[in-house]
Design a protein around this motif. Structure first.
Motif, PDB file in Angstrom:
ATOM      1  N   UNK A  24       0.878  -1.498   0.296  1.00 20.04           N
ATOM      2  CA  UNK A  24       0.047   0.105   0.168  1.00 20.04           C
ATOM      3  C   UNK A  24       0.699   1.199  -0.290  1.00 20.04           C
ATOM      4  N   UNK A  25       1.480   1.041   0.778  1.00 21.55           N
ATOM      5  CA  UNK A  25       2.928   2.368   0.952  1.00 21.55           C
ATOM      6  C   UNK A  25       3.372   2.657  -0.199  1.00 21.55           C
ATOM      7  N   UNK A  26       4.210   2.013  -0.952  1.00 23.75           N
ATOM      8  CA  UNK A  26       4.701   1.309  -2.324  1.00 23.75           C
ATOM      9  C   UNK A  26       3.317   1.930  -3.287  1.00 23.75           C
ATOM     10  N   UNK A  27       2.235   2.221  -3.239  1.00 20.99           N
ATOM     11  CA  UNK A  27       1.749   2.700  -4.481  1.00 20.99           C
ATOM     12  C   UNK A  27       1.323   3.892  -3.803  1.00 20.99           C
ATOM     13  N   UNK A  28       0.998   4.582  -2.799  1.00 22.53           N
ATOM     14  CA  UNK A  28       0.978   6.025  -2.606  1.00 22.53           C
ATOM     15  C   UNK A  28       1.986   6.461  -2.659  1.00 22.53           C
ATOM     16  N   UNK A  29       3.263   5.931  -3.260  1.00 21.10           N
ATOM     17  CA  UNK A  29       4.639   6.646  -2.952  1.00 21.10           C
ATOM     18  C   UNK A  29       4.637   6.866  -4.481  1.00 21.10           C
TER      19      UNK A  29
END
Length: 208
Positions: free
Chosen positions: A145-150
């Motif tokens: 999820x954080x990779x997608x947000x980044x």
């Protein structure tokens, strides 16, 4: 549609578009040429990629845990932005008899300027470190999820800053004229100088 993802995109877009050192240094380079402006924009996106990667890895937490490191990085970033501003203002001493021309040089320098200006901002990784977890749904795997947000942050930067550079280049016929060129360089130089000085003079306690 993921409502949290839509909300995050809006918040991130606002953060990216907010005028600051990144915006100003792109305008400054775009006044030289379209290539310089776009190269600078790509450098900023690369800097954001570093920050978001640090946030995803959790390494940015070190800046919060070690105030001295945060302060040192803030001083480096402030000094670099101040240098760009003073250098821009100093260039106004040169006689200008025509429009600003592309010197035909490499895009490496504006690319480096964009990257360093963004990468030496110590508040960016901390901002992302505190922001990204707010948009990870409970029970969801954190890393994907954080990779997608980044990725969203970087894509927004890759859209916004080149658009700014192309728009400035589009208006270049007026902005690069002798008189308008001096005004714009004066404004951008002053803005960079003020931003750099603000970073240098910000109380150390505020970094903790």
């Amino acid at each position: 549609m993921d409502a949290q993802l839509i909300t995050f995109t809006g918040v991130a877009a606002g953060m990216i578009a907010m005028p600051g050192a990144d915006f100003t240094v792109v305008v400054r380079n775009a006044l030289v040429s379209r290539r310089a402006g776009v190269a600078c924009a790509l450098g900023i996106a690369a800097g954001l990629l570093v920050h978001t990667a640090l946030a995803v890895a959790g390494v940015a937490a070190v800046l919060t845990a070690v105030p001295a490191l945060f302060h040192a990085l803030r001083l480096l970033g402030g000094a670099y932005v101040l240098y760009l501003g003073v250098r821009t203002l100093w260039s106004l001493r040169r006689p200008r008899t025509g429009a600003v021309q592309d010197d035909g040089g490499s895009a490496a320098r504006p690319l480096r300027q964009g990257f360093v200006t963004n990468a030496l901002n110590p508040k960016a990784p901390i901002t992302f470190l505190s922001l990204l977890p707010q948009f990870v749904p409970a029970g969801s795997p954190a890393v994907p999820r954080t990779l997608l947000l980044a990725l969203i942050v970087v894509v927004l930067a890759l859209v916004w800053f080149p658009v700014v550079a192309l728009l400035v280049d589009r208006l270049g016929r007026w902005l690069r004229g002798p008189r308008a060129g001096r005004v714009v360089e004066g404004v951008t130089g002053t803005a960079l100088t003020v931003l750099g000085a603000a970073l240098l003079l910000e109380p150390t306690a505020g970094a903790a």
